[in-house]
Design a protein around this motif. Structure first.
Motif, PDB file in Angstrom:
ATOM      1  N   PRO A   1      13.829   6.270  15.393  1.00  0.00           N
ATOM      2  CA  PRO A   1      14.941   6.000  14.464  1.00  0.00           C
ATOM      3  C   PRO A   1      14.608   6.183  12.982  1.00  0.00           C
ATOM      4  O   PRO A   1      15.449   6.707  12.237  1.00  0.00           O
ATOM      5  CB  PRO A   1      15.323   4.542  14.778  1.00  0.00           C
ATOM      6  N   PRO A   2      13.396   5.784  12.491  1.00  0.00           N
ATOM      7  CA  PRO A   2      13.118   6.007  11.065  1.00  0.00           C
ATOM      8  C   PRO A   2      13.185   7.473  10.654  1.00  0.00           C
ATOM      9  O   PRO A   2      13.664   7.797   9.553  1.00  0.00           O
ATOM     10  CB  PRO A   2      11.691   5.461  10.905  1.00  0.00           C
ATOM     11  N   VAL A   3      12.721   8.362  11.510  1.00  0.00           N
ATOM     12  CA  VAL A   3      12.764   9.796  11.191  1.00  0.00           C
ATOM     13  C   VAL A   3      14.209  10.266  11.106  1.00  0.00           C
ATOM     14  O   VAL A   3      14.603  10.981  10.168  1.00  0.00           O
ATOM     15  CB  VAL A   3      11.996  10.617  12.259  1.00  0.00           C
ATOM     16  N   ILE A   4      15.036   9.835  12.072  1.00  0.00           N
ATOM     17  CA  ILE A   4      16.449  10.233  12.086  1.00  0.00           C
ATOM     18  C   ILE A   4      17.186   9.638  10.902  1.00  0.00           C
ATOM     19  O   ILE A   4      17.955  10.319  10.212  1.00  0.00           O
ATOM     20  CB  ILE A   4      17.106   9.800  13.416  1.00  0.00           C
ATOM     21  N   MET A   5      16.941   8.341  10.623  1.00  0.00           N
ATOM     22  CA  MET A   5      17.642   7.681   9.520  1.00  0.00           C
ATOM     23  C   MET A   5      17.216   8.243   8.175  1.00  0.00           C
ATOM     24  O   MET A   5      18.021   8.309   7.235  1.00  0.00           O
ATOM     25  CB  MET A   5      17.379   6.175   9.564  1.00  0.00           C
ATOM     26  N   ASN A   6      15.961   8.649   8.054  1.00  0.00           N
ATOM     27  CA  ASN A   6      15.505   9.241   6.795  1.00  0.00           C
ATOM     28  C   ASN A   6      16.295  10.500   6.468  1.00  0.00           C
ATOM     29  O   ASN A   6      16.610  10.780   5.305  1.00  0.00           O
ATOM     30  CB  ASN A   6      14.012   9.571   6.891  1.00  0.00           C
ATOM     31  N   ALA A   7      16.651  11.261   7.515  1.00  0.00           N
ATOM     32  CA  ALA A   7      17.451  12.469   7.324  1.00  0.00           C
ATOM     33  C   ALA A   7      18.922  12.119   7.093  1.00  0.00           C
ATOM     34  O   ALA A   7      19.582  12.698   6.223  1.00  0.00           O
ATOM     35  CB  ALA A   7      17.304  13.389   8.530  1.00  0.00           C
ATOM     36  N   LEU A   8      19.437  11.145   7.868  1.00  0.00           N
ATOM     37  CA  LEU A   8      20.857  10.787   7.761  1.00  0.00           C
ATOM     38  C   LEU A   8      21.200  10.174   6.408  1.00  0.00           C
ATOM     39  O   LEU A   8      22.309  10.374   5.891  1.00  0.00           O
ATOM     40  CB  LEU A   8      21.235   9.809   8.873  1.00  0.00           C
ATOM     41  N   GLU A   9      20.263   9.409   5.829  1.00  0.00           N
ATOM     42  CA  GLU A   9      20.561   8.751   4.557  1.00  0.00           C
ATOM     43  C   GLU A   9      20.716   9.732   3.407  1.00  0.00           C
ATOM     44  O   GLU A   9      21.229   9.382   2.343  1.00  0.00           O
ATOM     45  CB  GLU A   9      19.460   7.729   4.235  1.00  0.00           C
TER      46      GLU A   9
ATOM     47  N   LEU B   1       0.812  -1.220   0.000  1.00  0.00           N
ATOM     48  CA  LEU B   1       0.000   0.000   0.000  1.00  0.00           C
ATOM     49  C   LEU B   1       0.845   1.270   0.000  1.00  0.00           C
ATOM     50  O   LEU B   1       0.371   2.336  -0.390  1.00  0.00           O
ATOM     51  CB  LEU B   1      -0.926   0.016   1.226  1.00  0.00           C
ATOM     52  N   THR B   2       2.100   1.152   0.451  1.00  0.00           N
ATOM     53  CA  THR B   2       2.947   2.351   0.585  1.00  0.00           C
ATOM     54  C   THR B   2       3.918   2.528  -0.587  1.00  0.00           C
ATOM     55  O   THR B   2       4.781   3.397  -0.528  1.00  0.00           O
ATOM     56  CB  THR B   2       3.756   2.283   1.896  1.00  0.00           C
ATOM     57  N   LYS B   3       3.766   1.716  -1.625  1.00  0.00           N
ATOM     58  CA  LYS B   3       4.700   1.795  -2.754  1.00  0.00           C
ATOM     59  C   LYS B   3       4.742   3.177  -3.383  1.00  0.00           C
ATOM     60  O   LYS B   3       5.794   3.666  -3.804  1.00  0.00           O
ATOM     61  CB  LYS B   3       4.329   0.763  -3.822  1.00  0.00           C
ATOM     62  N   HIS B   4       3.610   3.825  -3.435  1.00  0.00           N
ATOM     63  CA  HIS B   4       3.543   5.124  -4.125  1.00  0.00           C
ATOM     64  C   HIS B   4       3.480   6.293  -3.142  1.00  0.00           C
ATOM     65  O   HIS B   4       3.187   7.417  -3.530  1.00  0.00           O
ATOM     66  CB  HIS B   4       2.321   5.149  -5.052  1.00  0.00           C
ATOM     67  N   LEU B   5       3.767   6.020  -1.885  1.00  0.00           N
ATOM     68  CA  LEU B   5       3.787   7.071  -0.866  1.00  0.00           C
ATOM     69  C   LEU B   5       5.219   7.467  -0.563  1.00  0.00           C
ATOM     70  O   LEU B   5       6.166   6.770  -0.960  1.00  0.00           O
ATOM     71  CB  LEU B   5       3.085   6.561   0.403  1.00  0.00           C
ATOM     72  N   PRO B   6       5.436   8.590   0.121  1.00  0.00           N
ATOM     73  CA  PRO B   6       6.795   9.000   0.472  1.00  0.00           C
ATOM     74  C   PRO B   6       7.548   7.901   1.213  1.00  0.00           C
ATOM     75  O   PRO B   6       6.956   7.102   1.955  1.00  0.00           O
ATOM     76  CB  PRO B   6       6.569  10.221   1.382  1.00  0.00           C
ATOM     77  N   ALA B   7       8.873   7.868   1.041  1.00  0.00           N
ATOM     78  CA  ALA B   7       9.698   6.798   1.607  1.00  0.00           C
ATOM     79  C   ALA B   7       9.567   6.702   3.122  1.00  0.00           C
ATOM     80  O   ALA B   7       9.626   5.608   3.693  1.00  0.00           O
ATOM     81  CB  ALA B   7      11.165   7.022   1.223  1.00  0.00           C
ATOM     82  N   ILE B   8       9.384   7.840   3.777  1.00  0.00           N
ATOM     83  CA  ILE B   8       9.303   7.851   5.233  1.00  0.00           C
ATOM     84  C   ILE B   8       8.121   7.018   5.733  1.00  0.00           C
ATOM     85  O   ILE B   8       8.187   6.390   6.791  1.00  0.00           O
ATOM     86  CB  ILE B   8       9.191   9.313   5.760  1.00  0.00           C
ATOM     87  N   ILE B   9       7.037   6.958   4.944  1.00  0.00           N
ATOM     88  CA  ILE B   9       5.859   6.171   5.341  1.00  0.00           C
ATOM     89  C   ILE B   9       6.198   4.690   5.367  1.00  0.00           C
ATOM     90  O   ILE B   9       5.800   3.953   6.273  1.00  0.00           O
ATOM     91  CB  ILE B   9       4.681   6.427   4.382  1.00  0.00           C
ATOM     92  N   GLY B  10       6.968   4.254   4.380  1.00  0.00           N
ATOM     93  CA  GLY B  10       7.350   2.846   4.304  1.00  0.00           C
ATOM     94  C   GLY B  10       8.175   2.393   5.492  1.00  0.00           C
ATOM     95  O   GLY B  10       8.158   1.215   5.866  1.00  0.00           O
ATOM     96  N   ARG B  11       8.885   3.324   6.108  1.00  0.00           N
ATOM     97  CA  ARG B  11       9.722   2.979   7.256  1.00  0.00           C
ATOM     98  C   ARG B  11       8.899   2.592   8.482  1.00  0.00           C
ATOM     99  O   ARG B  11       9.415   1.978   9.416  1.00  0.00           O
ATOM    100  CB  ARG B  11      10.639   4.159   7.608  1.00  0.00           C
ATOM    101  N   PHE B  12       7.618   2.983   8.493  1.00  0.00           N
ATOM    102  CA  PHE B  12       6.782   2.682   9.659  1.00  0.00           C
ATOM    103  C   PHE B  12       6.007   1.378   9.511  1.00  0.00           C
ATOM    104  O   PHE B  12       5.283   0.971  10.426  1.00  0.00           O
ATOM    105  CB  PHE B  12       5.809   3.843   9.917  1.00  0.00           C
ATOM    106  N   VAL B  13       6.158   0.704   8.355  1.00  0.00           N
ATOM    107  CA  VAL B  13       5.486  -0.576   8.140  1.00  0.00           C
ATOM    108  C   VAL B  13       5.891  -1.615   9.188  1.00  0.00           C
ATOM    109  O   VAL B  13       5.034  -2.321   9.733  1.00  0.00           O
ATOM    110  CB  VAL B  13       5.752  -1.096   6.707  1.00  0.00           C
ATOM    111  N   PRO B  14       7.197  -1.759   9.520  1.00  0.00           N
ATOM    112  CA  PRO B  14       7.568  -2.751  10.539  1.00  0.00           C
ATOM    113  C   PRO B  14       6.868  -2.527  11.878  1.00  0.00           C
ATOM    114  O   PRO B  14       6.488  -3.488  12.552  1.00  0.00           O
ATOM    115  CB  PRO B  14       9.090  -2.563  10.678  1.00  0.00           C
TER     116      PRO B  14
END
Length: 322
Positions: free
Chosen positions: A244-252, A168-181
Motif C-alpha cells: 500500500p505505501p508504494v501505491i499510495m505514494n503514486a496516488l497522492e 532518521l528518515t527526515k531528510h530521505l525521500p518520502a517513500i522511505i518514511g512510509r515504511f517506518v510503521p
C-alpha cells in the motif's frame, strides 16, 4: 431416510492435509474468515454443542458431514484449542483482517506527526497483546504482572523504534518514511509475542504423542513454537505494510487525492484489507499448527520421562499457538 453420520470422522484434525502448505492454507482461509466475527452467540453455542456431542458419540439427527465440518470451523474460530474457553472477540483469528486493516491503514496514513505515531503504535500493540494472549499455546494461566510487563515492553519497543526511524528518515525521500510503521511493527512482534508467552518459555507447553496423550511440558517446544509465530506475524505484515505505501505514494500525486484528501485513509485501509485477506491465512500456514519435535531435542529430564513412560515415542507434538 438418510442414515446417521458415522462416528469415525477425525474432527480433532483439520479437514485438509496439514503436511502440505496448500492443505494448511485451505484450513486457515476457513479459520480466519472474517464472516465468523458476525456469528451470534447462539450460532457459536450450536456449533460447540454439535462438536462436543459428536466427540461423545452423539450425532444430531440429520447432521451431514459438511455441516459437521462447518460446525468444527465455527467452533475452532471462537474456542481455544487447549482450554476450550470462548475467546475474546477481537482476539480471535477471524477478527485479524477487519481489526488489522483498520489499525494498519491508519498507521500508514497518519505517520507524519509524532503524536499520531505514538497513538497508533499504542493502539496496535494493545490489539497485539490481546491477540497474543488469546491465541497462546497451552492451558496454563498468565498473571496480571506478566501481561502488564509484556504490554509495556512491546508498546515501548514499538514507539521507540518508530520515533527513532522517523527521525532518521527526515531528510530521505518520502517513500522511505512510509515504511517506518512496518519496521516498528516487526520490532514489536519480536518483543510482544515472547513477553506475552513468557510463562511458556519458563515452564514449557504441553507435548503429546501422536495419539494426543500428554507426555509433559517442554520449554524447548515453546521456543520453537514462539519463533514460528513471530516469523508468521512479521510475514503477515509485509504485504499489508509494504505494498500500500508504494501505491499510495503514486496516488497522492494524482489530481483526485489532491482535490479530495479525505479519501486517503479509506483507500489505504481498503488496500491493506485486500492484502490481509490473503496474507493472514497464507502466513499462518507457513508452519503446521500441530507442530512437532524430536524427543532427542527436548530437555534431558523430559527425554528421560518419555523414555520411561512411552519408550516407542520418538516425536512429540504441540500446539504452536497463532
Amino acid at each position: 431416510m438418510s442414515r446417521d453420520l458415522p462416528l469415525d470422522i477425525n474432527i480433532k484434525e483439520p479437514q485438509w492435509d496439514q503436511s502440505t502448505f496448500v492443505g494448511r492454507a485451505k484450513h486457515f482461509f476457513t479459520v480466519t474468515d472474517p464472516r465468523n466475527v458476525l456469528l451470534s452467540s447462539a450460532a457459536l453455542e450450536d456449533a460447540r454443542r454439535i462438536i462436543v456431542n459428536y466427540r461423545a458419540g452423539i450425532v444430531s439427527p440429520g447432521l451431514t458431514e459438511d455441516e459437521l465440518w462447518r460446525a468444527k470451523y465455527i467452533y475452532d474460530s471462537a474456542f481455544h484449542p487447549d482450554t476450550g474457553e470462548k475467546m475474546f472477540l477481537i482476539g480471535r483469528m477471524s477478527a485479524q483482517v477487519p481489526m488489522n486493516m483498520t489499525i494498519t491503514g491508519c498507521m500508514l496514513t497518519f505517520y507524519r506527526t509524532t503524536p499520531a505515531v505514538v497513538f497508533w503504535q499504542w493502539v496496535n500493540q494493545s490489539f497485539n497483546a490481546i491477540v497474543n494472549y488469546t491465541n497462546r499455546s497451552g492451558d496454563a494461566p498468565i498473571t496480571v504482572n506478566q501481561l502488564g510487563a509484556a504490554y509495556v515492553s512491546a508498546t515501548t519497543g514499538a514507539v521507540v523504534t518508530a520515533l527513532g526511524l522517523k527521525s532518521l528518515t527526515k531528510h530521505l525521500p518520502a517513500i522511505i518514511g512510509r515504511f517506518v510503521p512496518f519496521a516498528a511493527v516487526a520490532a514489536a512482534n519480536c518483543i510482544n509475542i515472547p513477553f506475552m508467552r513468557q510463562r511458556e518459555l519458563k515452564y514449557g507447553i504441553p507435548v503429546t504423542d501422536e495419539d494426543g496423550k500428554r507426555l509433559g511440558e517442554s520449554a524447548k517446544a515453546a521456543q520453537q513454537a514462539i519463533a514460528q509465530v513471530v516469523v508468521s506475524r512479521i510475514g503477515m505484515a509485509v504485504p499489508a505494510m509494504a505494498i500500500p505505501p508504494v501505491i499510495m505514494n503514486a496516488l497522492e500525486k494524482s489530481a483526485f487525492l489532491k482535490r479530495f484528501p479525505v479519501f486517503n485513509a479509506p483507500i489505504q485501509v481498503g488496500l491493506v484489507g485486500f492484502c490481509l485477506v490473503f496474507a493472514t491465512p497464507l502466513c499462518c500456514a507457513l508452519f503446521p499448527q500441530k507442530s512437532s519435535m524430536k524427543v532427542s531435542s527436548l530437555e534431558p529430564e523430559l527425554q528421560a520421562l518419555i523414555q520411561e513412560n512411552s519408550p516407542h515415542t520418538h516425536t512429540v507434538y504441540f500446539n504452536k499457538g497463532l
